[in-house]
Design a protein around this motif. Structure first.
Motif, mmCIF file in Angstrom:
data_model
loop_
_atom_site.group_PDB
_atom_site.id
_atom_site.type_symbol
_atom_site.label_atom_id
_atom_site.label_comp_id
_atom_site.label_asym_id
_atom_site.label_seq_id
_atom_site.Cartn_x
_atom_site.Cartn_y
_atom_site.Cartn_z
ATOM 1 N N ASP A 131 0.836 -1.200 0.000
ATOM 2 C CA ASP A 131 0.000 0.000 0.000
ATOM 3 C C ASP A 131 0.869 1.247 0.000
ATOM 4 O O ASP A 131 2.045 1.227 0.395
ATOM 5 N N THR A 132 0.298 2.369 -0.412
ATOM 6 C CA THR A 132 1.048 3.612 -0.595
ATOM 7 C C THR A 132 1.677 4.115 0.701
ATOM 8 O O THR A 132 2.832 4.565 0.718
ATOM 9 N N LEU A 133 0.949 4.047 1.801
ATOM 10 C CA LEU A 133 1.475 4.553 3.074
ATOM 11 C C LEU A 133 2.698 3.770 3.520
ATOM 12 O O LEU A 133 3.644 4.338 4.080
ATOM 13 N N THR A 134 2.710 2.473 3.267
ATOM 14 C CA THR A 134 3.878 1.662 3.622
ATOM 15 C C THR A 134 5.079 2.072 2.788
ATOM 16 O O THR A 134 6.205 2.184 3.303
ATOM 17 N N HIS A 135 4.868 2.303 1.489
ATOM 18 C CA HIS A 135 5.964 2.756 0.637
ATOM 19 C C HIS A 135 6.522 4.095 1.135
ATOM 20 O O HIS A 135 7.755 4.293 1.158
ATOM 21 N N ILE A 136 5.644 5.003 1.508
ATOM 22 C CA ILE A 136 6.094 6.310 2.003
ATOM 23 C C ILE A 136 6.928 6.145 3.267
ATOM 24 O O ILE A 136 7.986 6.777 3.430
ATOM 25 N N ALA A 137 6.476 5.284 4.174
ATOM 26 C CA ALA A 137 7.204 5.063 5.428
ATOM 27 C C ALA A 137 8.579 4.445 5.162
ATOM 28 O O ALA A 137 9.582 4.850 5.778
ATOM 29 N N ILE A 138 8.635 3.474 4.255
ATOM 30 C CA ILE A 138 9.926 2.874 3.908
ATOM 31 C C ILE A 138 10.857 3.920 3.309
ATOM 32 O O ILE A 138 12.047 3.996 3.654
ATOM 33 N N GLY A 139 10.327 4.729 2.399
ATOM 34 C CA GLY A 139 11.144 5.763 1.772
ATOM 35 C C GLY A 139 11.714 6.738 2.780
ATOM 36 O O GLY A 139 12.885 7.131 2.692
ATOM 37 N N ALA A 140 10.892 7.138 3.742
ATOM 38 C CA ALA A 140 11.361 8.070 4.768
ATOM 39 C C ALA A 140 12.450 7.441 5.630
ATOM 40 O O ALA A 140 13.470 8.086 5.930
ATOM 41 N N CYS A 141 12.264 6.194 6.016
ATOM 42 C CA CYS A 141 13.261 5.518 6.865
ATOM 43 C C CYS A 141 14.591 5.347 6.134
ATOM 44 O O CYS A 141 15.665 5.578 6.714
ATOM 45 N N ILE A 142 14.536 4.955 4.869
ATOM 46 C CA ILE A 142 15.777 4.806 4.096
ATOM 47 C C ILE A 142 16.429 6.170 3.874
ATOM 48 O O ILE A 142 17.662 6.308 3.906
ATOM 49 N N GLY A 143 15.603 7.198 3.654
ATOM 50 C CA GLY A 143 16.141 8.543 3.511
ATOM 51 C C GLY A 143 16.912 8.979 4.747
ATOM 52 O O GLY A 143 17.987 9.577 4.651
ATOM 53 N N GLU A 144 16.376 8.652 5.928
ATOM 54 C CA GLU A 144 17.050 8.982 7.179
ATOM 55 C C GLU A 144 18.391 8.262 7.285
ATOM 56 O O GLU A 144 19.403 8.854 7.665
ATOM 57 N N VAL A 145 18.402 6.988 6.949
ATOM 58 C CA VAL A 145 19.622 6.187 7.095
ATOM 59 C C VAL A 145 20.713 6.636 6.125
ATOM 60 O O VAL A 145 21.889 6.750 6.503
ATOM 61 N N LEU A 146 20.349 6.944 4.881
ATOM 62 C CA LEU A 146 21.349 7.189 3.849
ATOM 63 C C LEU A 146 21.706 8.657 3.617
ATOM 64 O O LEU A 146 22.821 8.952 3.184
ATOM 65 N N PHE A 147 20.754 9.572 3.903
ATOM 66 C CA PHE A 147 20.988 10.940 3.448
ATOM 67 C C PHE A 147 20.751 12.019 4.501
ATOM 68 O O PHE A 147 20.904 13.202 4.213
ATOM 69 N N SER A 148 20.353 11.640 5.694
ATOM 70 C CA SER A 148 20.007 12.676 6.681
ATOM 71 C C SER A 148 21.208 13.517 7.086
ATOM 72 O O SER A 148 21.070 14.696 7.431
ATOM 73 N N LYS A 149 22.404 12.943 7.048
ATOM 74 C CA LYS A 149 23.602 13.689 7.448
ATOM 75 C C LYS A 149 23.811 14.891 6.538
ATOM 76 O O LYS A 149 24.224 15.971 6.990
ATOM 77 N N GLN A 150 23.530 14.724 5.240
ATOM 78 C CA GLN A 150 23.726 15.813 4.282
ATOM 79 C C GLN A 150 22.493 16.693 4.127
ATOM 80 O O GLN A 150 22.612 17.898 3.921
ATOM 81 N N LEU A 151 21.284 16.099 4.228
ATOM 82 C CA LEU A 151 20.073 16.842 3.886
ATOM 83 C C LEU A 151 19.115 17.057 5.053
ATOM 84 O O LEU A 151 18.101 17.738 4.902
ATOM 85 N N GLY A 152 19.398 16.490 6.213
ATOM 86 C CA GLY A 152 18.491 16.633 7.346
ATOM 87 C C GLY A 152 17.150 15.974 7.061
ATOM 88 O O GLY A 152 17.078 14.938 6.394
ATOM 89 N N LYS A 153 16.068 16.619 7.515
ATOM 90 C CA LYS A 153 14.742 16.014 7.334
ATOM 91 C C LYS A 153 14.253 16.060 5.893
ATOM 92 O O LYS A 153 13.282 15.383 5.549
ATOM 93 N N LYS A 154 14.950 16.824 5.051
ATOM 94 C CA LYS A 154 14.586 16.811 3.629
ATOM 95 C C LYS A 154 14.838 15.428 3.017
ATOM 96 O O LYS A 154 14.216 15.067 2.017
ATOM 97 N N ALA A 155 15.739 14.661 3.631
ATOM 98 C CA ALA A 155 16.013 13.308 3.146
ATOM 99 C C ALA A 155 14.769 12.437 3.271
ATOM 100 O O ALA A 155 14.526 11.558 2.442
ATOM 101 N N LEU A 156 13.972 12.667 4.324
ATOM 102 C CA LEU A 156 12.735 11.905 4.499
ATOM 103 C C LEU A 156 11.761 12.208 3.370
ATOM 104 O O LEU A 156 11.087 11.304 2.844
ATOM 105 N N ILE A 157 11.689 13.495 2.993
ATOM 106 C CA ILE A 157 10.761 13.908 1.940
ATOM 107 C C ILE A 157 11.177 13.313 0.597
ATOM 108 O O ILE A 157 10.347 12.758 -0.138
ATOM 109 N N TRP A 158 12.472 13.418 0.274
ATOM 110 C CA TRP A 158 12.953 12.856 -0.980
ATOM 111 C C TRP A 158 12.720 11.343 -1.031
ATOM 112 O O TRP A 158 12.338 10.783 -2.059
#
Length: 344
Positions: free
Chosen positions: A2-29
């Motif tokens: 479902d769409t909400l699960t995909h969004i949650a996965i994307g946010a979690c991976i964004g945090e793990v891989l890109f939060s150091k450079q982009l902060g919370k914008k990594a969750l959005i991307w």
């Protein structure tokens, strides 16, 4: 998924891989990239329904479209976040991983995903997990919500993200193990009943990985049964026969709608006459309370008669007839417990 699960996965991976450079914008991307393949939903507003069944999870879920989308996302992120010291290849790897993961997760349930569209019109489906399974999605949702609304140290934020991703991965592996058990039991039951089948599939029933729906295909129809991984070890799968009745389609050979439905059926479809109405069933989506009812109707049923309402054909029968007693029956059947509730 479902769409909400995909969004949650994307946010979690964004945090793990890109939060150091982009902060919370990594969750959005991350959430945007994970959501991209489902952009095909807009087709439902202007594509004929039987054609849309094959458009959904088609081209936009293909590897070629994913690569193109990853390049576009990378270009946009690279431009929007200047000045920065992030290599373009890291953006590309991040967005490519997100979109590829979306496509692979969608192959885990029954709908089917066109990974090689538009070059090869063949759907991939591993039937590992129901499209919405709370035990898979809940840890991800909790982690994503916490990441968005609670400010913690960078190290703690990453731990929260992993706290959503690791249980989800563990649950997916649990589903794989369950499927192997059910496949083995179903094959043994087919052999013990001397059923000559050409192929079969097993897939979870709604919201769980304990009770599974199994279908074996023969020349004239299908043998269908249900198996809980908590059923008694030596208990055979109770199997019922359902004729395919494909001869009823003779007068529809030139119908574009029927051709679309046949393609969408992926080899598992049947036809039945209900009074004066001809119904096309796609078996991959299960039956309406099939674990409880004998000769239960199929969840996906499309009325071939002109003038019938088929807008919700995929979802129409999914929860038809559910009530307190049927839910109790369902939960008991999940844990392998015999019930004495009425079958109808």
């Amino acid at each position: 998924m479902d769409t909400l699960t995909h969004i949650a996965i994307g946010a979690c991976i964004g945090e793990v891989l890109f939060s150091k450079q982009l902060g919370k914008k990594a969750l959005i991307w991350g959430a945007l990239a994970q959501s991209f393949p489902d952009i095909d939903f807009v087709g439902a507003f202007w594509i004929e329904p039987t054609a849309y069944f094959s458009v959904h999870r088609g081209v936009t879920h293909g590897l070629f479209a994913g690569l193109l989308a990853a390049l576009i996302f990378s270009f946009l992120a690279d431009r929007l976040h200047r000045p920065h010291d992030i290599p373009f290849r890291k953006f590309l790897l991040f967005f490519g991983l997100q979109i590829l993961l979306h496509d692979l997760l969608d192959t885990c349930n029954a709908y089917g995903t066109g990974l090689l569209e538009p070059l090869l019109h063949r759907r991939v489906s591993f039937n590992l997990i129901y499209v919405a399974d709370p035990l898979f999605s809940l840890p991800l949702a909790v982690a994503a919500i916490t990441l968005v609304f609670v400010k913690r140290s960078a190290q703690m934020q990453k731990r929260i993200a992993l706290g959503g991703l690791v249980p989800a991965l563990a649950y997916l592996l649990f589903c794989v193990c369950n499927k192997l058990v059910v496949d083995n039991k179903f094959e043994k039951s087919l052999r013990s009943n001397d059923i000559n089948y050409s192929s079969y599939f097993t897939t979870p029933t709604p919201f769980n990985s304990l009770l599974w729906y199994a279908v074996a295909k023969t020349d004239t129809g299908y043998y269908i049964g249900y198996r809980s991984i908590l059923d008694k070890k030596d208990e055979p799968v109770k199997i019922s026969y359902y004729p395919s009745n494909l001869s009823l389609l003779q007068s529809f050979k030139t119908s574009p709608k029927v051709n679309n439905l046949v393609r969408f059926g992926h080899g598992y479809y049947s036809v039945q006459q209900q009074n004066d109405t001809l119904v096309f069933n796609v078996l991959r989506f299960g039956q309406v309370l099939g674990w409880q009812r004998t000769n239960a109707p199929f969840t996906f049923h499309y009325y071939l008669n002109e003038g019938m309402d088929d807008m919700l054909a995929v979802q129409r029968g999914r929860f038809e007839g559910w009530n307190r007693n049927t839910i109790r029956f369902f939960l008991n059947r999940m844990i392998g417990k015999e019930t004495d509730y009425p079958k109808e």
